[in-house]
Design an enzyme around this catalytic site. Sequence first.
Site, PDB file in Angstrom:
ATOM      1  N   GLY A  46       0.825  -1.199   0.000  1.00  0.00           N
ATOM      2  CA  GLY A  46       0.000   0.000   0.000  1.00  0.00           C
ATOM      3  C   GLY A  46       0.859   1.248   0.000  1.00  0.00           C
ATOM      4  CD  GLN A  51       3.266   5.875   2.562  1.00  0.00           C
ATOM      5  OE1 GLN A  51       2.301   5.325   2.056  1.00  0.00           O
ATOM      6  NE2 GLN A  51       4.183   5.212   3.248  1.00  0.00           N
ATOM      7  CB  CYS A  94       4.664   2.414   7.472  1.00  0.00           C
ATOM      8  SG  CYS A  94       4.232   3.895   6.553  1.00  0.00           S
ATOM      9  CG  LEU A  95       6.388   0.977   1.520  1.00  0.00           C
ATOM     10  CD1 LEU A  95       5.901   1.238   0.098  1.00  0.00           C
ATOM     11  CD2 LEU A  95       7.506  -0.062   1.510  1.00  0.00           C
ATOM     12  CG  HIS A 136      -1.203   1.513   7.150  1.00  0.00           C
ATOM     13  ND1 HIS A 136      -0.312   1.043   8.096  1.00  0.00           N
ATOM     14  CD2 HIS A 136      -0.467   2.319   6.341  1.00  0.00           C
ATOM     15  CE1 HIS A 136       0.890   1.565   7.863  1.00  0.00           C
ATOM     16  NE2 HIS A 136       0.829   2.332   6.797  1.00  0.00           N
ATOM     17  CD  GLU A 137      -1.146   2.567   2.605  1.00  0.00           C
ATOM     18  OE1 GLU A 137      -0.685   3.716   2.525  1.00  0.00           O
ATOM     19  OE2 GLU A 137      -0.467   1.586   2.982  1.00  0.00           O
ATOM     20  CG  HIS A 140      -0.019   7.082   5.232  1.00  0.00           C
ATOM     21  ND1 HIS A 140       1.095   7.558   5.878  1.00  0.00           N
ATOM     22  CD2 HIS A 140       0.180   5.748   5.091  1.00  0.00           C
ATOM     23  CE1 HIS A 140       1.931   6.549   6.113  1.00  0.00           C
ATOM     24  NE2 HIS A 140       1.388   5.434   5.648  1.00  0.00           N
TER      25      HIS A 140
HETATM   26 NI    NI Z   1       2.185   3.507   5.720  1.00  0.00          NI
END
Ligand code: NI
Length: 173
Positions: A46, A51, A94-95, A136-137, A140
């Site tokens: 995701g 991000q 998380c990236l 989660h996304e 963000h």
């Molecule tokens: Ni994340």
Amino acid sequence: MALRDIVILPDNILKQHSDSFALVDAAVRDLADDMLNTMYHAPGIGLAAVQIGVLRRMIVVDVAREEEPREPLCLINPKIIWSSEETSEHEEGCLSIPDTYDLVTRPAEIKVQYLDRDGAECERHCNGLLSTCVQHEIDHLDGVLFIDYLSRLKRQRVIKKFVKAAKQNGDNS
Ligand code: NI
């Protein structure tokens, strides 16, 4: 399709609110393609636009297993319109917070409303990993990270580690 740089903690943009799209045009579709490309390359399941430094409400996800065909999803202006009372616990990462994983409890199922890549209004019922990932996304887009659900002590420990790493990178350059 370009590969974009992923923003890493403690970059302050991760705490900011993202704005909605008024319409879905070619530029928005290009952004979606860049995001999917960047997510697959990372690799991740995701990614939110913030991000890659774009404060707009778009997320991409693909929770298909490695051996399965890809199932890319692009959600523009996503909005959770229903959440189950039942919760589930998943280990999240998380990236933007590499090599950091912890358990987070969220509603087990959700219904999400969004515009797809073609600008069509969609609604999708999500459960399992997809439900966790979409929540989660979407977090963000409101400046919320999964570490915000951890204890203050755990969260501070993670932030401290990344502040230190950022400082060391700065010193070396
Ligand atoms: Ni994340």
